[in-house]
Motif scaffolding. Structure first.
Motif, PDB file in Angstrom:
ATOM      1  N   GLY A 186       6.879  -4.183   4.255  1.00 23.57           N
ATOM      2  CA  GLY A 186       6.365  -2.707   4.133  1.00 23.57           C
ATOM      3  C   GLY A 186       6.311  -1.789   5.197  1.00 23.57           C
ATOM      4  O   GLY A 186       5.781  -0.580   5.464  1.00 23.57           O
ATOM      5  N   TRP A 231       5.802  -8.519   0.914  1.00 24.11           N
ATOM      6  CA  TRP A 231       5.407  -7.345  -0.159  1.00 24.11           C
ATOM      7  C   TRP A 231       5.990  -7.431  -1.295  1.00 24.11           C
ATOM      8  O   TRP A 231       5.630  -7.050  -2.229  1.00 24.11           O
ATOM      9  CB  TRP A 231       5.681  -6.222   0.721  1.00 24.11           C
ATOM     10  CG  TRP A 231       4.335  -5.881   1.664  1.00 24.11           C
ATOM     11  CD1 TRP A 231       4.043  -6.962   2.793  1.00 24.11           C
ATOM     12  CD2 TRP A 231       3.596  -4.768   1.788  1.00 24.11           C
ATOM     13  NE1 TRP A 231       2.891  -6.318   3.715  1.00 24.11           N
ATOM     14  CE2 TRP A 231       2.779  -4.976   3.049  1.00 24.11           C
ATOM     15  CE3 TRP A 231       3.482  -3.602   1.217  1.00 24.11           C
ATOM     16  CZ2 TRP A 231       1.631  -4.179   3.391  1.00 24.11           C
ATOM     17  CZ3 TRP A 231       2.226  -2.735   1.620  1.00 24.11           C
ATOM     18  CH2 TRP A 231       1.369  -3.079   2.746  1.00 24.11           C
ATOM     19  N   LEU A 262       2.191  -3.727  -4.777  1.00 25.78           N
ATOM     20  CA  LEU A 262       2.787  -3.814  -3.197  1.00 25.78           C
ATOM     21  C   LEU A 262       4.333  -3.424  -3.421  1.00 25.78           C
ATOM     22  O   LEU A 262       4.988  -2.393  -2.708  1.00 25.78           O
ATOM     23  CB  LEU A 262       2.679  -4.999  -2.503  1.00 25.78           C
ATOM     24  CG  LEU A 262       1.525  -5.612  -1.983  1.00 25.78           C
ATOM     25  CD1 LEU A 262       1.118  -6.924  -1.235  1.00 25.78           C
ATOM     26  CD2 LEU A 262       0.794  -4.328  -1.011  1.00 25.78           C
ATOM     27  N   SER A 270       5.763   0.237  -1.879  1.00 24.33           N
ATOM     28  CA  SER A 270       6.810   0.343  -1.037  1.00 24.33           C
ATOM     29  C   SER A 270       7.947   0.973  -1.324  1.00 24.33           C
ATOM     30  O   SER A 270       8.691   1.246  -0.592  1.00 24.33           O
ATOM     31  CB  SER A 270       7.106  -1.192  -0.537  1.00 24.33           C
ATOM     32  OG  SER A 270       7.619  -1.843  -1.468  1.00 24.33           O
TER      33      SER A 270
END
Length: 617
Positions: free
Chosen positions: A188, A432, A599, A603
């Motif tokens: 991330g 992530w 996530l 991202s």
């Protein structure tokens, strides 16, 4: 707290000499609204923006010059500058200012690079010696303050913000680094010592780089937290040593010539720092710090009630503001603007909010960051590893066989033994964008670079594993948090100090036995900090629930059309092609509630927004 930028040229370049260097200084105006400074000779240019904290007079402006030879740009605070100044004065060195910048400058002149190991503070600096034609760059021990570098065949550029590198002529034509992009989609963010573009990097925490005008570059580290150190502090002795170190750190870091406050959560670390700050203020006869909290309404993440109870017990003025979904789109542009490089930690939203809230009243804030990483606070991911660590001494085939037998019997409690190493297991816990989904959406994404090693660990002994887990959290998790706090606070011209990362606290933490910090059976960490907080306040609340916003709901609601427009209407991410149907399914599964893809979706979105806002520009 300020912003710095500079270049060292190896020869003459018409394009660079014609470039308006003031543009780079203006880009960091939010870091320092109080003054702008510039200095140059025929090889070096230095720029500075000042947020005045100590010695508010013009004499403390930068770049600071000395002896017709030296120039310094310095971002940060040196907390024991008075003690170092007294030592330098005993050596016959005079001073003309009352702040810490001149102490840093004179210390570097007097001790050279050895001065770095003496510094207790947070900083990024550029120190130029015109006679030697040398430029020394350095960053504080844990990387609280950022420092980016671009290495060109024509020279070296450094800056507080990544967008300053992008605005310089030396960045023209630089390609995206496949290795850095691979790290980004797993963690991330892009950690030191990497940069999203080739030939760019972030200087490592505790690191230094020295360049000379003939193009020679040397690198090193003056500080690195140990992967393993034999502990000699346990039980009550550990609790007392940690308490005393935190007390001394807060006392040091409350020195300021401008108003100071503290963040307050419902957890352990920031309430402890606030409690210590109140005690120091009482001893000094100065006003107690105001504390600031961002709430989340009825969200499970809301800690404002617990924070309010701490504030009541400490008799601190408490300022609270609620984050709402209505603010998602309003703050989205500000978050992208604040992050001059891609960073997918969406807790930057409440961090931006609380920084904005605090800046209405104060210029300096105390934070509780670092406590989880130093004192085994992430029990939910550390305790399971330590409970199974010694099983990894067996060959993998034996562990797989044992897992298969248990799985057939309906017992999947030891499924994590299937990983090749503990390092592989821990990387999965921190990833992530899960491997299977990532391979479908980004089939051409490069493998992780061989040089990236924070998760390369094949040990199994419990004591060594416990210390490796802490080291890993310090160097592969905390750095993202510190970057987030720097971006959010500097966007609002707010200095944030981190007492739990003071050098004295680091040194004491390295001596503490992990069993005095983490109770594996009870799944509870940070025992010394918990004990200290209970001594100060008489309570421990239910604990921190994470400093975040309901991003999962935002991506189903106000941010969904943004994702569709910015991502699904494209065919690539920074030149990396993606599978559009797979990307659409990723979003659809999340929106329908079939899977939580918060996530990976965030991202992807934040990377695409950064590309539009910075790289294409």
């Amino acid at each position: 707290m300020c912003g710095i930028v500079g270049e060292l040229r190896y020869g003459r370049s018409a394009a660079v000499e014609a470039f308006d260097f003031a543009r780079l200084i203006d880009l960091m105006a939010r870091r320092g609204p109080d003054d702008a400074g510039y200095w140059a000779d025929d090889r070096c240019r230095l720029g500075f923006r000042r947020l005045a904290i100590l010695d508010l007079s013009p004499a403390a402006n930068q770049p600071m010059l000395a002896d017709g030879r030296y120039a310094l740009v310095y971002n940060g605070e040196l907390y024991h500058f008075r003690e170092l100044r007294a030592e330098l004065e005993r050596a016959g060195i005079p001073f003309r200012t009352s702040g810490d910048t001149e102490v840093v400058l004179r210390a570097l002149i007097h001790w050279g690079r050895d001065a770095l190991a003496r510094f207790n503070g947070m900083f990024a600096l550029g120190f130029y010696d015109a006679v030697r034609g040398s430029l020394l760059l350095a960053r504080d021990p844990m990387g609280i303050k950022p420092l980016y570098v671009l290495e060109s065949t024509e020279g070296l550029l450094f800056a507080s913000q990544y967008d300053q590198l992008l605005a310089h002529p030396w960045s023209a034509g630089l390609a995206v680094s496949p290795g850095a992009l691979a790290i980004y989609f797993r963690r991330g963010y892009v950690p030191a010592p990497y940069g999203l573009l080739e030939r760019t990097a972030m200087l490592e925490p505790g690191g230094w780089l020295e360049a000379t005008a003939d193009g020679a570059i040397a690198r090193g580290r003056y500080y690195a937290f140990p992967v393993y150190a034999e502990p000699d502090l346990r039980g009550e002795a550990a609790y007392e040593a940690v308490d005393a170190a935190v007390d001394a750190a807060v006392r040091r870091q409350m020195v300021s010539d401008v108003p100071l406050g503290a963040f307050l959560s419902g957890g352990i670390d920031s309430p402890l720092v606030a409690a210590k700050a109140a005690r120091v203020a009482d001893g000094n006869g100065t006003p107690r710090p105001t504390v600031f909290t961002i709430g989340n309404g009825n969200s499970p993440l809301d800690e404002s009630a617990d924070a309010a109870e701490y504030a009541r017990r400490l008799a601190l003025r408490h300022v609270v503001e609620q984050a709402t979904a209505d603010g998602a789109l309003v703050w989205l542009d500000r978050v992208v603007e604040a992050c001059s490089e891609p960073m997918a930690d969406y807790s930057i939203f409440p961090t931006m909010l609380v920084a904005c809230l605090a800046r209405r009243e104060v210029t300096v804030m105390l934070s509780g960051d670092g406590g989880d990483e130093l004192f085994w606070g992430y029990a939910f991911r550390m305790a399971p590893v330590l409970a199974l660590a010694e099983s990894f001494r067996r060959p993998r085939w034996q562990r797989n066989a044992a897992h298969a037998v248990r799985a057939l019997a309906g017992d999947d409690s030891r499924r994590n033994l299937r990983w090749p190493t503990i390092g592989d297991w821990y990387l999965t816990r921190h990833t992530w964008f899960p491997d299977q989904a990532r391979a479908k959406v980004l089939p051409d994404l490069a493998d992780l670079p061989d040089s990236w090693t924070p998760y390369r660990y094949d040990g199994w002994r419990q004591d060594e594993t416990a210390q490796w887990l802490r080291w890993n959290e310090l160097y592969s998790h905390l750095d993202r948090i510190l970057l987030k706090v720097d971006r959010a606070s500097m966007y609002h011209s707010l200095e944030v100090r981190v007492p739990l990362l003071d050098r004295e606290v680091l040194d004491v933490a390295a001596r503490v036995d992990w069993r005095s910090c983490l109770d594996v059976a009870a799944d509870t960490g940070k025992l010394p900090l918990r004990r200290a907080l209970e001594r100060e306040t008489g309570i421990q609340t239910g604990g921190k629930r994470g400093f975040g916003v309901p991003m999962d709901e935002w991506l189903r609601g106000p941010l969904r059309p943004v994702f569709e427009d910015v991502v699904l209407e494209r065919g690539d991410l920074l030149g990396l092609p993606f599978d559009r149907p797979a990307m659409a399914r990723l979003l659809a599964d999340h929106v329908a509630g079939r899977a939580n893809r918060t996530l990976p979706l965030w991202s992807i979105l934040t990377l695409a927004l950064w590309n539009e806002g910075y790289l294409r520009r």
